[in-house]
Design an enzyme around this catalytic site. Structure first.
Site, PDB file in Angstrom:
ATOM      1  N   TYR A   1      39.632  30.832  43.524  1.00  0.00           N
ATOM      2  CA  TYR A   1      39.767  32.298  43.575  1.00  0.00           C
ATOM      3  C   TYR A   1      38.944  32.960  42.467  1.00  0.00           C
ATOM      4  CZ  TYR A   1      41.935  36.880  42.865  1.00  0.00           C
ATOM      5  OH  TYR A   1      42.141  38.230  42.669  1.00  0.00           O
TER       6      TYR A   1
ATOM      7  N   ARG B   1      51.676  38.358  29.870  1.00  0.00           N
ATOM      8  CA  ARG B   1      50.702  38.920  30.790  1.00  0.00           C
ATOM      9  C   ARG B   1      50.541  40.415  30.487  1.00  0.00           C
ATOM     10  NH1 ARG B   1      50.025  34.381  31.262  1.00  0.00           N
ATOM     11  NH2 ARG B   1      49.943  33.044  33.104  1.00  0.00           N
TER      12      ARG B   1
ATOM     13  N   LYS C   1      35.722  35.466  43.014  1.00  0.00           N
ATOM     14  CA  LYS C   1      35.660  36.846  42.508  1.00  0.00           C
ATOM     15  C   LYS C   1      34.428  37.015  41.624  1.00  0.00           C
ATOM     16  CE  LYS C   1      38.503  39.488  43.543  1.00  0.00           C
ATOM     17  NZ  LYS C   1      38.655  40.208  44.846  1.00  0.00           N
TER      18      LYS C   1
ATOM     19  N   GLN D   1      41.096  37.401  49.970  1.00  0.00           N
ATOM     20  CA  GLN D   1      42.063  36.325  49.890  1.00  0.00           C
ATOM     21  C   GLN D   1      42.451  36.369  48.414  1.00  0.00           C
ATOM     22  OE1 GLN D   1      44.324  33.799  49.097  1.00  0.00           O
ATOM     23  NE2 GLN D   1      42.494  33.018  48.112  1.00  0.00           N
TER      24      GLN D   1
HETATM   25  N1  LIG Z   1      47.532  42.084  42.474  1.00  0.00           N
HETATM   26  C1  LIG Z   1      46.918  41.740  41.358  1.00  0.00           C
HETATM   27  O1  LIG Z   1      47.560  41.520  40.312  1.00  0.00           O
HETATM   28  C2  LIG Z   1      45.405  41.640  41.309  1.00  0.00           C
HETATM   29  C3  LIG Z   1      44.822  41.256  40.104  1.00  0.00           C
HETATM   30  C4  LIG Z   1      43.438  41.158  40.043  1.00  0.00           C
HETATM   31  C5  LIG Z   1      42.664  41.467  41.149  1.00  0.00           C
HETATM   32  N2  LIG Z   1      43.255  41.804  42.316  1.00  0.00           N
HETATM   33  C6  LIG Z   1      42.389  42.122  43.454  1.00  0.00           C
HETATM   34  O2  LIG Z   1      42.815  43.357  44.002  1.00  0.00           O
HETATM   35  C7  LIG Z   1      42.565  43.379  45.420  1.00  0.00           C
HETATM   36  C8  LIG Z   1      43.854  43.714  46.142  1.00  0.00           C
HETATM   37  O3  LIG Z   1      44.799  42.677  45.852  1.00  0.00           O
HETATM   38  P1  LIG Z   1      46.335  42.757  46.258  1.00  0.00           P
HETATM   39  O4  LIG Z   1      47.113  42.227  45.123  1.00  0.00           O
HETATM   40  O5  LIG Z   1      46.627  44.101  46.834  1.00  0.00           O
HETATM   41  O6  LIG Z   1      46.352  41.610  47.358  1.00  0.00           O
HETATM   42  P2  LIG Z   1      46.866  41.668  48.860  1.00  0.00           P
HETATM   43  O7  LIG Z   1      46.767  40.275  49.401  1.00  0.00           O
HETATM   44  O8  LIG Z   1      48.147  42.401  48.935  1.00  0.00           O
HETATM   45  O9  LIG Z   1      45.749  42.587  49.506  1.00  0.00           O
HETATM   46  C9  LIG Z   1      44.539  42.085  49.970  1.00  0.00           C
HETATM   47  C10 LIG Z   1      44.192  42.785  51.277  1.00  0.00           C
HETATM   48  O10 LIG Z   1      42.992  42.202  51.795  1.00  0.00           O
HETATM   49  C11 LIG Z   1      43.178  42.050  53.185  1.00  0.00           C
HETATM   50  N3  LIG Z   1      42.321  40.959  53.683  1.00  0.00           N
HETATM   51  C12 LIG Z   1      42.484  39.619  53.479  1.00  0.00           C
HETATM   52  N4  LIG Z   1      41.531  38.948  54.150  1.00  0.00           N
HETATM   53  C13 LIG Z   1      40.765  39.869  54.799  1.00  0.00           C
HETATM   54  C14 LIG Z   1      39.626  39.802  55.645  1.00  0.00           C
HETATM   55  N5  LIG Z   1      39.071  38.618  55.990  1.00  0.00           N
HETATM   56  N6  LIG Z   1      39.106  40.954  56.135  1.00  0.00           N
HETATM   57  C15 LIG Z   1      39.663  42.144  55.816  1.00  0.00           C
HETATM   58  N7  LIG Z   1      40.739  42.280  55.001  1.00  0.00           N
HETATM   59  C16 LIG Z   1      41.272  41.150  54.497  1.00  0.00           C
HETATM   60  C17 LIG Z   1      44.655  41.724  53.373  1.00  0.00           C
HETATM   61  O11 LIG Z   1      45.044  42.035  54.687  1.00  0.00           O
HETATM   62  C18 LIG Z   1      45.291  42.639  52.339  1.00  0.00           C
HETATM   63  O12 LIG Z   1      45.542  43.908  52.889  1.00  0.00           O
HETATM   64  C19 LIG Z   1      42.019  41.990  45.760  1.00  0.00           C
HETATM   65  O13 LIG Z   1      40.618  42.086  45.812  1.00  0.00           O
HETATM   66  C20 LIG Z   1      42.459  41.125  44.587  1.00  0.00           C
HETATM   67  O14 LIG Z   1      41.590  40.030  44.400  1.00  0.00           O
HETATM   68  C21 LIG Z   1      44.606  41.908  42.421  1.00  0.00           C
END
Ligand SMILES: NC(=O)c1ccc[n+]([C@@H]2O[C@H](COP(=O)([O-])OP(=O)(O)OC[C@H]3O[C@@H](n4cnc5c(N)ncnc54)[C@H](O)[C@@H]3O)[C@@H](O)[C@H]2O)c1
Length: 264
Positions: free
Chosen positions: A95, A162, A99, A30
């Site tokens: 969140y 950022r 994490k 999430q």
């Molecule tokens: N995008 C950013 O800037 C950023 C920054 C820091 C960390 N992150 C981390 O990177 C990772 C990917 O983030 P993102 O930006 O691609 O987000 P996103 O929401 O596009 O991707 C998250 C994925 O997790 C899946 N997911 C959600 N709940 C689930 C569940 N219960 N079971 C299985 N899958 C589930 C979703 O379907 C999605 O494909 C995450 O862990 C996020 O916390 C992202």
């Protein structure tokens, strides 16, 4: 092979035991700060309980190592810049807490049961195919709005900064962690600060469009400046970001047809 399952589902265990992966890249989450504020229980179920269940299943399936997508959100308001990995952690949202909690479980699983990990704390990730809907990052949202000839909304005065890291650089850091940096926590970032106003200027230059920009009230809780020191990832992973922001933006815009030719 793509199998769509809830991270905590029993069926994940069967998949892991059939596939017997050596390393698991744990990206599922999430991933929205506002959703975590609206539904903290849901956030904790996916990000904390989901991670614990995944780690239990990894242990049972003989996985050697988990590489975990963490976030700069664990740091909270910066005490100093750039933020390095020794910076205090004081998350400001459910969140950020979830994490950080997952990071701590990884550490305990390594200590007690020998499941290795590398934690990668991502800065603001952008790149092609990022979702512009819902909680899409500012790059994806602006690109989508320009494509639709809609105006851009900047929260606050636009001088907030950022650290924008291209998704290919994030993927390369994950791959580098396959065989290095066991038990380490590393920032995955560019180490550079870019303001939202600078971002808008780059969009205008690259697309040769002049979108109208409106300024709305700053969002409560938004951090003013954030960028992360990446020197530990550089040395531990023998990794460095390859995309400067302008090149990465051009590639992202080309992917949605907003830029033609190979000039950038
Ligand atoms: N995008 C950013 O800037 C950023 C920054 C820091 C960390 N992150 C981390 O990177 C990772 C990917 O983030 P993102 O930006 O691609 O987000 P996103 O929401 O596009 O991707 C998250 C994925 O997790 C899946 N997911 C959600 N709940 C689930 C569940 N219960 N079971 C299985 N899958 C589930 C979703 O379907 C999605 O494909 C995450 O862990 C996020 O916390 C992202």
């Amino acid at each position: 092979r793509l199998v769509l399952l809830d991270i905590a589902a029993e069926a994940v265990q069967r998949e892991l035991e059939a596939f017997r992966p050596e390393v698991v890249f744990h990206q599922a989450a999430q991933a929205s700060v506002p959703v975590s504020l609206q539904r903290p229980g849901h956030d904790a179920r996916v990000n904390i309980i989901g991670t614990i269940r995944l780690l239990e299943m990894c242990l049972a399936a003989g996985v050697r190592k988990v590489i975990y997508a963490s976030s700069a959100a664990v740091y909270g308001t910066p005490c100093y810049l750039p933020i390095d990995e020794n910076h205090p952690v004081y998350p400001l949202s459910p969140y950020g807490i979830s994490k950080l909690a997952a990071e701590m479980y990884l550490s305990v699983f390594r200590k007690h049961w020998g499941l290795d990990f590398t934690v990668l704390r991502y800065a603001n990730v952008y790149g092609p195919r990022q979702d512009a809907l819902g909680e899409g990052g500012v790059v994806a949202v602006f690109a989508d709005r320009i494509r639709r000839c809609e105006q851009l909304t900047v929260f606050g005065d636009g001088e907030q900064t950022r650290d924008f890291i291209h998704v290919h650089d994030v993927a390369r850091a994950n791959l580098a962690a396959f065989s290095s940096a066991g038990g380490q926590v590393l920032n995955v970032s560019t180490g550079r600060a870019t303001s939202v106003n600078q971002l808008v200027t780059m969009f205008k230059r690259l697309t040769r469009r002049v979108p109208s920009v409106t300024f709305a009230a700053a969002r409560p809780g938004d951090i003013r400046h954030s960028y992360l020191d990446n020197s530990k990832a550089r040395s531990e992973l023998n990794w460095a970001p390859q995309y400067d922001l302008e090149t990465g933006l051009a590639q992202t815009l080309r992917a949605i047809g907003l830029l033609t030719g190979d000039k950038h």
